[in-house]
Design a protein around this motif. Structure first.
Motif, PDB file in Angstrom:
ATOM      1  N   THR A   1      48.005  42.857  32.788  1.00  0.00           N
ATOM      2  CA  THR A   1      47.062  41.741  32.712  1.00  0.00           C
ATOM      3  C   THR A   1      46.015  41.927  31.615  1.00  0.00           C
ATOM      4  N   GLY A   2      45.942  43.133  31.043  1.00  0.00           N
ATOM      5  CA  GLY A   2      44.972  43.387  29.975  1.00  0.00           C
ATOM      6  C   GLY A   2      43.581  43.747  30.483  1.00  0.00           C
ATOM      7  N   ILE A   3      43.438  43.935  31.777  1.00  0.00           N
ATOM      8  CA  ILE A   3      42.133  44.313  32.327  1.00  0.00           C
ATOM      9  C   ILE A   3      41.747  45.698  31.819  1.00  0.00           C
ATOM     10  N   ILE A   4      42.703  46.602  31.806  1.00  0.00           N
ATOM     11  CA  ILE A   4      42.497  47.915  31.198  1.00  0.00           C
ATOM     12  C   ILE A   4      43.181  47.882  29.841  1.00  0.00           C
ATOM     13  N   ASP A   5      42.396  48.105  28.808  1.00  0.00           N
ATOM     14  CA  ASP A   5      42.927  48.163  27.448  1.00  0.00           C
ATOM     15  C   ASP A   5      42.368  49.404  26.765  1.00  0.00           C
ATOM     16  N   SER A   6      42.624  49.542  25.484  1.00  0.00           N
ATOM     17  CA  SER A   6      42.209  50.755  24.777  1.00  0.00           C
ATOM     18  C   SER A   6      40.698  50.948  24.782  1.00  0.00           C
ATOM     19  N   LEU A   7      39.935  49.879  24.842  1.00  0.00           N
ATOM     20  CA  LEU A   7      38.476  50.002  24.863  1.00  0.00           C
ATOM     21  C   LEU A   7      37.953  50.329  26.255  1.00  0.00           C
ATOM     22  N   SER A   8      38.528  49.739  27.269  1.00  0.00           N
ATOM     23  CA  SER A   8      38.022  49.947  28.626  1.00  0.00           C
ATOM     24  C   SER A   8      38.455  51.280  29.228  1.00  0.00           C
ATOM     25  N   VAL A   9      39.420  51.949  28.610  1.00  0.00           N
ATOM     26  CA  VAL A   9      39.846  53.254  29.110  1.00  0.00           C
ATOM     27  C   VAL A   9      38.677  54.236  29.102  1.00  0.00           C
ATOM     28  N   MET A  10      37.840  54.200  28.076  1.00  0.00           N
ATOM     29  CA  MET A  10      36.708  55.126  28.016  1.00  0.00           C
ATOM     30  C   MET A  10      35.696  54.814  29.118  1.00  0.00           C
ATOM     31  N   ALA A  11      35.458  53.548  29.393  1.00  0.00           N
ATOM     32  CA  ALA A  11      34.548  53.179  30.486  1.00  0.00           C
ATOM     33  C   ALA A  11      35.127  53.652  31.819  1.00  0.00           C
ATOM     34  N   LEU A  12      36.427  53.524  31.992  1.00  0.00           N
ATOM     35  CA  LEU A  12      37.079  53.998  33.208  1.00  0.00           C
ATOM     36  C   LEU A  12      36.937  55.510  33.329  1.00  0.00           C
ATOM     37  N   LEU A  13      37.117  56.217  32.246  1.00  0.00           N
ATOM     38  CA  LEU A  13      36.984  57.669  32.241  1.00  0.00           C
ATOM     39  C   LEU A  13      35.583  58.089  32.690  1.00  0.00           C
ATOM     40  N   VAL A  14      34.569  57.451  32.147  1.00  0.00           N
ATOM     41  CA  VAL A  14      33.185  57.758  32.518  1.00  0.00           C
ATOM     42  C   VAL A  14      32.953  57.441  33.999  1.00  0.00           C
ATOM     43  N   PHE A  15      33.452  56.295  34.447  1.00  0.00           N
ATOM     44  CA  PHE A  15      33.335  55.919  35.856  1.00  0.00           C
ATOM     45  C   PHE A  15      33.966  56.981  36.755  1.00  0.00           C
TER      46      PHE A  15
ATOM     47  N   MET B   1      45.393  56.174  54.725  1.00  0.00           N
ATOM     48  CA  MET B   1      44.166  56.274  53.959  1.00  0.00           C
ATOM     49  C   MET B   1      42.997  56.610  54.876  1.00  0.00           C
ATOM     50  N   THR B   2      42.165  57.515  54.417  1.00  0.00           N
ATOM     51  CA  THR B   2      40.976  57.850  55.187  1.00  0.00           C
ATOM     52  C   THR B   2      39.843  56.914  54.801  1.00  0.00           C
ATOM     53  N   ALA B   3      38.746  57.008  55.537  1.00  0.00           N
ATOM     54  CA  ALA B   3      37.580  56.168  55.231  1.00  0.00           C
ATOM     55  C   ALA B   3      37.080  56.445  53.826  1.00  0.00           C
ATOM     56  N   SER B   4      37.066  57.722  53.422  1.00  0.00           N
ATOM     57  CA  SER B   4      36.582  58.031  52.069  1.00  0.00           C
ATOM     58  C   SER B   4      37.541  57.490  51.009  1.00  0.00           C
ATOM     59  N   ASP B   5      38.848  57.474  51.315  1.00  0.00           N
ATOM     60  CA  ASP B   5      39.818  56.875  50.388  1.00  0.00           C
ATOM     61  C   ASP B   5      39.553  55.377  50.243  1.00  0.00           C
TER      62      ASP B   5
ATOM     63  N   LYS C   1      35.075  51.128  45.510  1.00  0.00           N
ATOM     64  CA  LYS C   1      34.256  51.411  44.323  1.00  0.00           C
ATOM     65  C   LYS C   1      35.047  51.126  43.044  1.00  0.00           C
ATOM     66  N   VAL C   2      36.319  51.510  43.046  1.00  0.00           N
ATOM     67  CA  VAL C   2      37.190  51.247  41.889  1.00  0.00           C
ATOM     68  C   VAL C   2      37.317  49.741  41.675  1.00  0.00           C
ATOM     69  N   LEU C   3      37.570  48.999  42.748  1.00  0.00           N
ATOM     70  CA  LEU C   3      37.703  47.543  42.624  1.00  0.00           C
ATOM     71  C   LEU C   3      36.414  46.907  42.120  1.00  0.00           C
ATOM     72  N   LYS C   4      35.286  47.344  42.631  1.00  0.00           N
ATOM     73  CA  LYS C   4      33.992  46.810  42.180  1.00  0.00           C
ATOM     74  C   LYS C   4      33.793  47.102  40.693  1.00  0.00           C
ATOM     75  N   PHE C   5      34.120  48.325  40.264  1.00  0.00           N
ATOM     76  CA  PHE C   5      34.012  48.679  38.850  1.00  0.00           C
ATOM     77  C   PHE C   5      34.908  47.776  38.001  1.00  0.00           C
ATOM     78  N   LEU C   6      36.159  47.626  38.410  1.00  0.00           N
ATOM     79  CA  LEU C   6      37.115  46.827  37.638  1.00  0.00           C
ATOM     80  C   LEU C   6      36.689  45.366  37.548  1.00  0.00           C
ATOM     81  N   ARG C   7      36.171  44.839  38.644  1.00  0.00           N
ATOM     82  CA  ARG C   7      35.731  43.433  38.649  1.00  0.00           C
ATOM     83  C   ARG C   7      34.531  43.227  37.738  1.00  0.00           C
ATOM     84  N   GLY C   8      33.722  44.259  37.560  1.00  0.00           N
ATOM     85  CA  GLY C   8      32.561  44.153  36.685  1.00  0.00           C
ATOM     86  C   GLY C   8      32.822  44.612  35.265  1.00  0.00           C
ATOM     87  N   LEU C   9      34.003  45.132  35.016  1.00  0.00           N
ATOM     88  CA  LEU C   9      34.341  45.691  33.709  1.00  0.00           C
ATOM     89  C   LEU C   9      34.229  44.665  32.589  1.00  0.00           C
TER      90      LEU C   9
END
Length: 91
Positions: free
Chosen positions: A40-54, A1-5, A11-19
């Motif tokens: 675990t249900g963290i990503i469900d049918s409603l949060s998929v759209m928020a993930l897409l926007v993110f 993994m590179t630094a940007s990865d 950023k993904v983890l921060k988004f998910l923790r705040g979802l």
């Protein structure tokens, strides 16, 4: 993994923790790169759209809804692997 990865994964983890305020309680532990977000249900049918926007905001590119396959969004690590390569720095 590179630094940007690594940065994109954080950023993904921060988004998910705040979802959802209850996301980590739902997972039974802190969300880490390998937490199964679907099971675990963290990503469900409603949060998929928020993930897409993110993802579109972070990558600066359009992400078609049909590209969000369950296996590509199952963990923060897979999200980073699949969509991190689409960030402007990676291009």
């Amino acid at each position: 993994m590179t630094a940007s990865d690594d940065e994109f994964l954080e950023k993904v983890l921060k988004f998910l923790r705040g979802l959802n305020p209850w996301a980590e309680a739902q997972a039974g532990a802190e969300i880490d790169p390998d937490t199964d977000l679907i099971q675990t249900g963290i990503i469900d049918s409603l949060s998929v759209m928020a993930l897409l926007v993110f993802l579109e905001d972070e990558t600066g590119r359009h992400v078609p809804l049909e590209d969000l396959l369950l296996d590509s969004i199952r963990t923060a690590r897979t999200i980073g692997d699949v969509y991190g390569s689409r960030t402007p720095e990676a291009a």
